[in-house]
Design a protein around this motif. Structure first.
Motif, PDB file in Angstrom:
ATOM      1  N   ALA A  45      41.317  38.763 -24.791  1.00  0.00           N
ATOM      2  CA  ALA A  45      40.356  38.751 -25.978  1.00  0.00           C
ATOM      3  C   ALA A  45      40.918  37.579 -26.373  1.00  0.00           C
ATOM      4  N   ALA A  46      39.860  36.428 -27.011  1.00  0.00           N
ATOM      5  CA  ALA A  46      39.888  35.220 -27.593  1.00  0.00           C
ATOM      6  C   ALA A  46      40.459  35.018 -28.228  1.00  0.00           C
ATOM      7  N   PHE A  47      41.413  34.206 -29.063  1.00  0.00           N
ATOM      8  CA  PHE A  47      42.404  34.021 -30.164  1.00  0.00           C
ATOM      9  C   PHE A  47      42.344  32.477 -30.308  1.00  0.00           C
ATOM     10  N   GLU A  48      41.952  32.365 -31.744  1.00  0.00           N
ATOM     11  CA  GLU A  48      41.791  31.360 -32.558  1.00  0.00           C
ATOM     12  C   GLU A  48      42.498  31.800 -34.408  1.00  0.00           C
ATOM     13  N   ASN A  49      43.030  30.264 -33.896  1.00  0.00           N
ATOM     14  CA  ASN A  49      43.350  29.891 -35.668  1.00  0.00           C
ATOM     15  C   ASN A  49      43.596  28.260 -36.771  1.00  0.00           C
ATOM     16  N   HIS A  50      43.857  27.724 -37.190  1.00  0.00           N
ATOM     17  CA  HIS A  50      43.438  26.877 -37.607  1.00  0.00           C
ATOM     18  C   HIS A  50      44.023  25.136 -36.899  1.00  0.00           C
ATOM     19  N   CYS A  51      44.703  26.280 -35.833  1.00  0.00           N
ATOM     20  CA  CYS A  51      45.041  25.243 -34.844  1.00  0.00           C
ATOM     21  C   CYS A  51      44.603  23.829 -33.677  1.00  0.00           C
ATOM     22  N   PRO A  52      44.119  23.579 -33.215  1.00  0.00           N
ATOM     23  CA  PRO A  52      43.595  22.393 -32.417  1.00  0.00           C
ATOM     24  C   PRO A  52      42.938  23.092 -31.181  1.00  0.00           C
ATOM     25  N   ILE A  53      43.771  24.180 -30.937  1.00  0.00           N
ATOM     26  CA  ILE A  53      43.872  24.840 -29.637  1.00  0.00           C
ATOM     27  C   ILE A  53      42.617  26.456 -29.697  1.00  0.00           C
ATOM     28  N   THR A  54      42.549  26.920 -29.094  1.00  0.00           N
ATOM     29  CA  THR A  54      41.848  28.284 -29.049  1.00  0.00           C
ATOM     30  C   THR A  54      41.431  28.609 -27.316  1.00  0.00           C
ATOM     31  N   PHE A  55      42.705  29.857 -27.095  1.00  0.00           N
ATOM     32  CA  PHE A  55      42.198  30.241 -25.051  1.00  0.00           C
ATOM     33  C   PHE A  55      42.406  31.807 -25.828  1.00  0.00           C
ATOM     34  N   GLU A  56      42.245  32.490 -24.361  1.00  0.00           N
ATOM     35  CA  GLU A  56      42.240  33.940 -24.240  1.00  0.00           C
ATOM     36  C   GLU A  56      43.713  34.383 -24.136  1.00  0.00           C
ATOM     37  N   ILE A  57      43.736  35.788 -24.888  1.00  0.00           N
ATOM     38  CA  ILE A  57      45.436  36.042 -24.311  1.00  0.00           C
ATOM     39  C   ILE A  57      44.746  37.359 -23.997  1.00  0.00           C
ATOM     40  N   ASN A  58      46.226  37.969 -22.835  1.00  0.00           N
ATOM     41  CA  ASN A  58      45.968  39.784 -22.956  1.00  0.00           C
ATOM     42  C   ASN A  58      46.297  40.666 -23.873  1.00  0.00           C
ATOM     43  N   SER A  59      45.446  41.608 -24.339  1.00  0.00           N
ATOM     44  CA  SER A  59      45.611  42.969 -25.280  1.00  0.00           C
ATOM     45  C   SER A  59      47.175  43.201 -25.089  1.00  0.00           C
ATOM     46  N   ASP A  60      47.966  42.974 -24.098  1.00  0.00           N
ATOM     47  CA  ASP A  60      49.084  43.947 -24.076  1.00  0.00           C
ATOM     48  C   ASP A  60      50.452  42.706 -24.680  1.00  0.00           C
ATOM     49  N   GLY A  61      50.004  42.053 -25.414  1.00  0.00           N
ATOM     50  CA  GLY A  61      51.139  40.135 -25.296  1.00  0.00           C
ATOM     51  C   GLY A  61      50.742  40.511 -26.771  1.00  0.00           C
ATOM     52  N   PHE A  71      53.454  28.682 -29.764  1.00  0.00           N
ATOM     53  CA  PHE A  71      52.928  29.986 -30.227  1.00  0.00           C
ATOM     54  C   PHE A  71      53.779  30.564 -29.052  1.00  0.00           C
ATOM     55  N   SER A  72      54.438  32.390 -29.693  1.00  0.00           N
ATOM     56  CA  SER A  72      55.216  32.720 -28.132  1.00  0.00           C
ATOM     57  C   SER A  72      54.427  34.100 -28.083  1.00  0.00           C
ATOM     58  N   ILE A  73      54.229  34.164 -27.183  1.00  0.00           N
ATOM     59  CA  ILE A  73      53.093  35.995 -26.417  1.00  0.00           C
ATOM     60  C   ILE A  73      54.892  36.642 -25.649  1.00  0.00           C
ATOM     61  N   THR A  74      54.460  37.277 -26.688  1.00  0.00           N
ATOM     62  CA  THR A  74      55.859  38.631 -25.974  1.00  0.00           C
ATOM     63  C   THR A  74      55.149  39.947 -25.279  1.00  0.00           C
ATOM     64  N   TYR A  75      56.193  39.765 -24.055  1.00  0.00           N
ATOM     65  CA  TYR A  75      55.139  41.264 -23.451  1.00  0.00           C
ATOM     66  C   TYR A  75      56.824  42.542 -23.123  1.00  0.00           C
ATOM     67  N   PRO A  76      56.615  43.137 -24.357  1.00  0.00           N
ATOM     68  CA  PRO A  76      58.084  44.185 -24.571  1.00  0.00           C
ATOM     69  C   PRO A  76      58.824  44.709 -23.154  1.00  0.00           C
ATOM     70  N   LYS A  77      56.806  45.063 -22.437  1.00  0.00           N
ATOM     71  CA  LYS A  77      57.954  46.048 -21.317  1.00  0.00           C
ATOM     72  C   LYS A  77      58.590  45.769 -20.322  1.00  0.00           C
ATOM     73  N   MET A  78      57.683  44.188 -20.145  1.00  0.00           N
ATOM     74  CA  MET A  78      58.350  43.449 -18.766  1.00  0.00           C
ATOM     75  C   MET A  78      59.097  42.304 -19.595  1.00  0.00           C
ATOM     76  N   LYS A  79      59.669  42.669 -20.975  1.00  0.00           N
ATOM     77  CA  LYS A  79      60.320  42.078 -21.641  1.00  0.00           C
ATOM     78  C   LYS A  79      60.829  40.411 -20.530  1.00  0.00           C
ATOM     79  N   ALA A  80      59.912  40.404 -21.380  1.00  0.00           N
ATOM     80  CA  ALA A  80      58.808  38.261 -20.628  1.00  0.00           C
ATOM     81  C   ALA A  80      58.607  37.850 -22.190  1.00  0.00           C
ATOM     82  N   THR A  81      58.027  36.204 -21.867  1.00  0.00           N
ATOM     83  CA  THR A  81      57.836  35.518 -23.170  1.00  0.00           C
ATOM     84  C   THR A  81      56.936  34.774 -22.680  1.00  0.00           C
TER      85      THR A  81
END
Length: 189
Positions: A45-61, A71-81
């Motif tokens: 899904a597209a991620f956008e906020n006030h920052c000067p970049i946009t990108f797509e992230i996994n819905s599991d993150g 930004f930190s994108i956490t994956y709790p099931k995999m214990k990764a960020t």
């Protein structure tokens, strides 16, 4: 009478012995197997906020933003960020490139190999490098992208487990694909 008692005891003893012998399970060899870790197909899904970049992230993150468009994108099931850092170039792209490359090559002590994959997208003005870090290093993937004039983004993944490449490889591959997707969908505002 004693003879009948001996006969009954003999039959009883034989029946009990037969019962114990017949209850023994046959030992059968078990087929060899390996741990199977299946992860869901990534939905982005597209991620956008006030920052000067946009990108797509996994819905599991699970994404969290700090004050400086990091930004930190956490994956709790995999214990990764995945950690993303945004910086303004401010006329010093060479220093930012050296710092990003230095950060990657600090893992050379534990890494078996570091593979560089250049990334060029002239239409979006996004240029960079994706690093596959193989071995028992703290991170197994890093990247940087820039437009060389105004924007600079670095990304890296860290697991909350002792680095053992064989054990985390399925999760590492899954998240590495997510990192490449972030890098390839990144746009400047």
């Amino acid at each position: 009478m004693q003879r009948k008692i001996k006969h009954i005891l003999g039959i009883t003893t034989f029946a009990i012995a037969l019962l114990f012998i017949s209850c023994k399970d046959d030992v059968l060899p078990k087929p060899s197997s390996q741990l199977r870790l299946d992860y869901p197909v990534a939905e982005y899904a597209a991620f956008e906020n006030h920052c000067p970049i946009t990108f797509e992230i996994n819905s599991d993150g699970i994404i969290k933003e700090d004050n400086n468009c990091g930004f930190s994108i956490t994956y709790p099931k995999m214990k990764a960020t995945i950690y993303l850092t945004y910086k303004n170039v401010n006329g010093d792209v060479d220093k930012l490139l050296r710092d990003a490359q230095k950060l990657t090559y600090e893992h050379v002590i534990k890494a078996d190999d570091i593979l560089e994959q250049p990334y060029l997208n002239p239409d979006k003005k996004v240029y960079g490098m994706f690093y596959n870090v193989n071995g028992n290093a703290a991170t197994n993937a890093q990247f940087y992208v820039t437009d060389s004039i105004k924007h600079f983004v670095t990304g890296s993944v860290y697991f909350y487990a002792k680095p053992n490449y064989d054990s985390i490889m399925p999760a590492a591959d899954y998240i590495k694909n997510d990192m490449q997707h972030i890098m390839e969908t990144l746009k400047w505002k």
